[in-house]
Write a protein that holds these residues in place. Structure first.
Motif, mmCIF file in Angstrom:
data_model
loop_
_atom_site.group_PDB
_atom_site.id
_atom_site.type_symbol
_atom_site.label_atom_id
_atom_site.label_comp_id
_atom_site.label_asym_id
_atom_site.label_seq_id
_atom_site.Cartn_x
_atom_site.Cartn_y
_atom_site.Cartn_z
ATOM 1 N N GLU A 46 -5.164 3.657 9.488
ATOM 2 C CA GLU A 46 -6.509 3.708 10.059
ATOM 3 C C GLU A 46 -6.376 4.206 11.492
ATOM 4 N N LEU A 47 -7.292 5.060 11.898
ATOM 5 C CA LEU A 47 -7.274 5.602 13.262
ATOM 6 C C LEU A 47 -8.416 5.004 14.063
ATOM 7 N N SER A 48 -8.166 4.727 15.301
ATOM 8 C CA SER A 48 -9.215 4.168 16.156
ATOM 9 C C SER A 48 -10.234 5.247 16.472
ATOM 10 N N ALA A 49 -11.399 4.834 16.841
ATOM 11 C CA ALA A 49 -12.481 5.766 17.133
ATOM 12 C C ALA A 49 -12.394 6.327 18.539
ATOM 13 N N SER A 50 -11.340 6.004 19.286
ATOM 14 C CA SER A 50 -11.253 6.453 20.692
ATOM 15 C C SER A 50 -11.078 7.932 20.826
ATOM 16 N N PHE A 53 -4.313 8.396 -3.261
ATOM 17 C CA PHE A 53 -5.553 8.870 -2.631
ATOM 18 C C PHE A 53 -5.772 10.319 -3.047
ATOM 19 N N ALA A 54 -6.925 10.845 -2.728
ATOM 20 C CA ALA A 54 -7.293 12.227 -3.079
ATOM 21 C C ALA A 54 -7.030 12.450 -4.573
ATOM 22 N N ASP A 55 -6.268 13.489 -4.924
ATOM 23 C CA ASP A 55 -6.025 13.816 -6.331
ATOM 24 C C ASP A 55 -4.721 13.245 -6.868
ATOM 25 N N TYR A 56 -4.035 12.428 -6.078
ATOM 26 C CA TYR A 56 -2.765 11.857 -6.524
ATOM 27 C C TYR A 56 -3.000 10.794 -7.592
ATOM 28 N N VAL A 57 -1.972 10.570 -8.399
ATOM 29 C CA VAL A 57 -1.981 9.492 -9.382
ATOM 30 C C VAL A 57 -0.734 8.646 -9.155
ATOM 31 N N LEU A 58 -0.781 7.412 -9.633
ATOM 32 C CA LEU A 58 0.363 6.529 -9.503
ATOM 33 C C LEU A 58 1.597 7.204 -10.098
ATOM 34 N N ASP A 59 2.710 7.171 -9.353
ATOM 35 C CA ASP A 59 3.924 7.872 -9.745
ATOM 36 C C ASP A 59 5.111 7.084 -9.189
ATOM 37 N N PRO A 60 6.073 6.704 -10.018
ATOM 38 C CA PRO A 60 7.208 5.930 -9.514
ATOM 39 C C PRO A 60 8.069 6.703 -8.511
ATOM 40 N N HIS A 61 7.897 8.014 -8.438
ATOM 41 C CA HIS A 61 8.674 8.839 -7.504
ATOM 42 C C HIS A 61 7.938 9.056 -6.189
ATOM 43 N N SER A 62 6.745 8.509 -6.052
ATOM 44 C CA SER A 62 5.933 8.683 -4.852
ATOM 45 C C SER A 62 5.658 7.354 -4.164
ATOM 46 N N VAL A 63 5.593 7.415 -2.845
ATOM 47 C CA VAL A 63 5.110 6.314 -2.020
ATOM 48 C C VAL A 63 3.919 6.876 -1.247
ATOM 49 N N ARG A 83 -8.948 8.115 9.211
ATOM 50 C CA ARG A 83 -7.782 7.756 8.408
ATOM 51 C C ARG A 83 -6.869 8.979 8.278
ATOM 52 N N LEU A 84 -5.570 8.687 8.310
ATOM 53 C CA LEU A 84 -4.560 9.709 8.034
ATOM 54 C C LEU A 84 -3.649 9.145 6.948
ATOM 55 N N SER A 85 -3.460 9.900 5.876
ATOM 56 C CA SER A 85 -2.668 9.439 4.739
ATOM 57 C C SER A 85 -1.535 10.424 4.461
ATOM 58 N N LEU A 86 -0.591 9.982 3.634
ATOM 59 C CA LEU A 86 0.522 10.848 3.268
ATOM 60 C C LEU A 86 1.124 10.384 1.950
ATOM 61 N N GLU A 87 1.829 11.301 1.322
ATOM 62 C CA GLU A 87 2.635 10.997 0.135
ATOM 63 C C GLU A 87 4.049 11.417 0.477
ATOM 64 N N THR A 88 4.991 10.560 0.148
ATOM 65 C CA THR A 88 6.402 10.872 0.338
ATOM 66 C C THR A 88 7.166 10.340 -0.865
ATOM 67 N N ALA A 99 6.304 4.047 9.024
ATOM 68 C CA ALA A 99 6.003 2.628 9.244
ATOM 69 C C ALA A 99 6.034 2.303 10.733
ATOM 70 N N LYS A 100 6.964 2.872 11.464
ATOM 71 C CA LYS A 100 7.057 2.647 12.914
ATOM 72 C C LYS A 100 5.768 3.087 13.613
ATOM 73 N N TYR A 101 5.118 4.105 13.069
ATOM 74 C CA TYR A 101 3.882 4.621 13.654
ATOM 75 C C TYR A 101 2.631 4.013 13.018
ATOM 76 N N GLY A 102 2.785 2.908 12.322
ATOM 77 C CA GLY A 102 1.630 2.163 11.846
ATOM 78 C C GLY A 102 1.127 2.518 10.465
ATOM 79 N N PHE A 103 1.840 3.342 9.735
ATOM 80 C CA PHE A 103 1.429 3.658 8.370
ATOM 81 C C PHE A 103 1.850 2.517 7.450
ATOM 82 N N ALA A 104 0.998 2.173 6.514
ATOM 83 C CA ALA A 104 1.272 1.115 5.544
ATOM 84 C C ALA A 104 1.121 1.685 4.144
ATOM 85 N N GLU A 105 1.887 1.128 3.215
ATOM 86 C CA GLU A 105 1.777 1.588 1.835
ATOM 87 C C GLU A 105 0.377 1.315 1.305
#
Length: 158
Positions: free
Chosen positions: A154-158, A139-149, A110-115, A129-135
């Motif tokens: 998910e990454l394939s096992a290849s 995750f990790a230490d982040y908390v729900l924040d109206p200024h964050s997405v 898995r690869l995640s991000l906050e923006t 989104a074009k590269y397959g990321f979905a909202e």
């Protein structure tokens, strides 16, 4: 793109890198409240869990990106930045592809991000989104924040 670009490990002491990171942090603070800015400064990028790269054309530094290992199998995209003068040339896609390739090489599942949620971040969210990321939720230490997405892919096992 007529000019050949290269992606290589970044030098966090390089004045061009420091300027790019300062511009990045300035934009983040201009668009989000301080408590919602999660961009890494130089000390954060020096963390042993973080790998940092730059993209350049010759001596012209055009952008940067980092990959942080959150836990075995899960990485976080950090510090993705294209210099304002170099935007619209597909460099963000090249940086994202580089990190995806490295995440696959490391065996991440898995690869995640906050923006940001603001209008300023629409081009970034569109690219992700074009590269397959979905909202997703925080995750990790982040908390729900109206200024964050939060986004993940998910990454394939290849």
């Amino acid at each position: 793109m007529a000019t050949t670009v290269s992606i290589a490990p970044g030098d966090l002491a390089d004045p061009r890198v420091l300027r790019l990171l300062a511009d990045h942090l300035a934009d983040m603070h201009a668009t989000s409240p301080a408590e919602s800015v999660h961009a890494l400064d130089v000390s954060g990028l020096q963390d042993a869990r973080v790998t940092f790269w730059t993209i350049a054309a010759g001596d012209d530094l055009l952008g940067c990106v980092a990959l942080k290992e959150l836990e075995p199998g899960h990485g976080e995209l950090k510090s993705m930045r294209t210099d304002a003068a170099a935007r619209g040339r597909g460099l963000g896609a090249l940086l994202l592809e580089h990190v995806l390739d490295e995440a696959h090489r490391r065996g991440y599942r898995r690869l995640s991000l906050e923006t940001g949620s603001q209008e300023f971040f629409v081009p970034a969210r569109t690219l992700y989104a074009k590269y397959g990321f979905a909202e997703c939720g925080p995750f990790a230490d982040y908390v729900l924040d109206p200024h964050s997405v939060f986004m993940t892919r998910e990454l394939s096992a290849s």
